[in-house]
Design an enzyme around this catalytic site. Structure first.
Site, PDB file in Angstrom:
ATOM      1  N   HIS B  38      -8.436 -11.555   7.534  1.00  0.00           N
ATOM      2  CA  HIS B  38      -8.430 -11.432   6.467  1.00  0.00           C
ATOM      3  C   HIS B  38      -8.554 -12.807   5.692  1.00  0.00           C
ATOM      4  CE1 HIS B  38      -7.118  -7.135   6.703  1.00  0.00           C
ATOM      5  NE2 HIS B  38      -7.635  -7.056   5.686  1.00  0.00           N
ATOM      6  N   LYS B 108      -0.462   1.176   8.657  1.00  0.00           N
ATOM      7  CA  LYS B 108       0.635   2.197   8.357  1.00  0.00           C
ATOM      8  C   LYS B 108       1.517   1.419   7.007  1.00  0.00           C
ATOM      9  CE  LYS B 108       4.200  -0.400  11.398  1.00  0.00           C
ATOM     10  NZ  LYS B 108       5.418  -0.690  10.719  1.00  0.00           N
TER      11      LYS B 108
END
Lengths: 292, 199
Positions: B38, B108
């Protein structure tokens, strides 16, 4: 007779391998029960995937979770056990071997440079808690501690006037803050008293008591049961996506404390509670106790 | 609650069909990206050098995952392919979706307000992979197609992986502003206040 050092080293590699592909039987059974009583479809799908994962991991020998954890050892070393001086280096060697053979993910990172050591060893890693006990055996508990569930640890230095109410409220607050993060259903360890560091260590140690084994002190057993019911009534459920079971068990350990302090440490174990326990006799023969 | 089997890349129309609570299985290519992917990709985008990102991410599924890998006979093999905690990417994920037009984020633990808004605006959904179920995820891997940015270390690199019947994943944030995690948590907070008052 096999060499003592070699026996310890290969025994520890075996313990790490057992833990990578399995969870202890009490955890497996508790997850199965959680699945059976669940009626929320998302929760049921999560629990089904978890149970299937345990099965697949055992069969295929693929690690249970990609986070194979920080290697952590709780050792009760008998005062008459014939080997002490090289124990740390033996465990380090075992960790290196296990990391490359199983294989495990390298998880030991320098906090300043972020450089990964590549073999799960480093400064103070593996983490070893050593206690001297009478006798000639060595008992080892190995824990593959995941980052997600360690990150939801909490330390509350409560005012002693808050007493038991304060402790219970702290546990509920810790669960709200943890939410989906520790990969629930979790096992919750609560360490009360001692000091800041001791409370956290006791919290982790508390989780090693079997789920079907209540606290030997009936009063504490009652508190554990009450907290378990209250935590699950929050409705957070498996993976924090809603449902009946957020916690499989709550376990309390305690120590005497300073009059002015009330330390409460909380540690959580993800459902993939990978631990193994073994006893080594003075000749190095290992008896694996967990997983059975 | 519906069940879908989708093949990547995914159209905006398909992603808009998904609602929280739906179950999704994936086929095709998924791409791993966690903290450092990212950071690097968004730095390139900020400099106007998006073309230096080695993979076209449009319509793709970005997986928050740091796999366990081993190179055997010159070929990468995956031994662990479970999800990592998505919350760490919360501050940058909406920007990532806007810049690279990924349609699915898999991870998650869920994501929060900024990502939920970004998914609504740009058309994306968050799929919760059951945390820790790495063995099941690994058995859905067909092969490693490619790997980029290995200098970030194997967990942080960008792995291009072909999967078959990858799941179950649950739609936990849809492209209509619904977030199952924050719904569950806000209910839990109300219950907690009652419980704590009675202690």
């Amino acid at each position: 007779m096999p060499d003592l050092k070699e026996s310890i080293k290969s025994g520890i590699v075996t313990m790490m391998r057992e833990a990578a592909f399995n969870v202890p039987r009490d955890v497996r059974e508790a997850l199965q029960r959680a699945y059976e009583i669940e009626d929320n479809p998302v929760a049921k799908a999560n629990l089904k995937a978890i149970l299937r994962n345990i099965e697949v991991s055992g069969k295929t020998k693929l690690p249970m979770c990609q986070d194979t954890g920080t290697p952590t050892f709780f050792i009760e070393l008998g005062e008459d056990f014939p080997l002490k001086s090289e124990l740390r280096s033996l465990i380090e060697e075992a960790v290196r071997t296990a990391t490359s053979e199983i294989p495990l993910r390298p998880n030991a990172v320098d906090p300043w440079t972020y450089k990964n050591s590549g073999d799960n060893t480093g400064r103070y890693v593996p983490i070893i808690h050593l206690e001297l006990v009478p006798g000639s055996e060595m008992k080892v508990i190995y824990l593959a501690k995941g980052g997600g569930s360690e990150n939801t640890s909490k330390l509350y230095m409560l005012s002693p006037v808050l007493g038991l109410k304060g402790i219970k409220r702290a546990v509920i607050d810790a669960m709200l803050d943890a939410g989906p993060k520790p990969c629930p259903p979790i096992v919750v360890g609560v360490g009360v008293g001692g000091s800041a560091d001791m409370a956290l260590k006791l919290a982790k140690k508390a989780t090693f008591r079997r789920l079907d084994e209540p606290n030997p002190d009936p009063k504490l057993a009652e508190i554990e049961q009450e907290l378990l019911e209250k935590i699950n009534s929050l409705g957070l459920g498996p993976m924090g996506l809603g449902g009946k079971t957020y916690a499989l068990g709550v376990k309390i350990e305690w120590a005497h404390k300073h009059p002015a302090s009330l330390p409460v440490g909380i540690n959580t174990q993800c459902w993939a509670f990978r631990r193994s326990e073994a006893v080594f006799d003075s000749s190095g023969n290992m008896k694996l106790l967990v997983p059975p | 609650m519906a069940e879908y089997r989708l093949r990547t890349p995914i159209s905006e129309e398909d992603v808009r069909k998904l609602k929280v609570g739906d179950i999704v299985y994936l086929d095709g290519i998924i791409i791993t990206g966690r903290d450092q992917v990212h950071r690097r990709a968004l730095e390139l985008a900020a400099k106007g050098e998006k073309d230096k990102v080695p993979v076209n991410l449009e319509g793709m599924a970005l997986y928050h995952c740091g796999p366990i890998v081993k190179k055997i006979d010159d070929e990468w093999k995956i031994f662990g392919f479970g999800p990592t905690t998505s919350a760490r990417m919360e501050s940058v994920e909406a920007d990532f979706i806007r810049e690279f037009k990924v349609r699915l984020i898999i991870g998650k633990g869920g994501m929060f307000e900024k990502t939920t808004q970004g998914m609504k605006e740009y058309g994306a959904a968050y799929l919760a992979y059951p945390g820790g179920t790495s063995a099941v995820a690994t058995s859905a891997v067909k092969r490693v197609v490619d790997v980029h940015w290995l200098d970030l270390g194997t967990p942080e690199a960008m792995w291009v992986v072909e999967v078959e019947n990858f799941g179950p994943t649950m739609v936990a944030i849809d492209s209509h502003g619904n977030n199952l995690y924050t719904d569950v948590l806000s209910k839990a907070k109300k219950v907690a206040e009652e419980i704590k008052a009675k202690f």
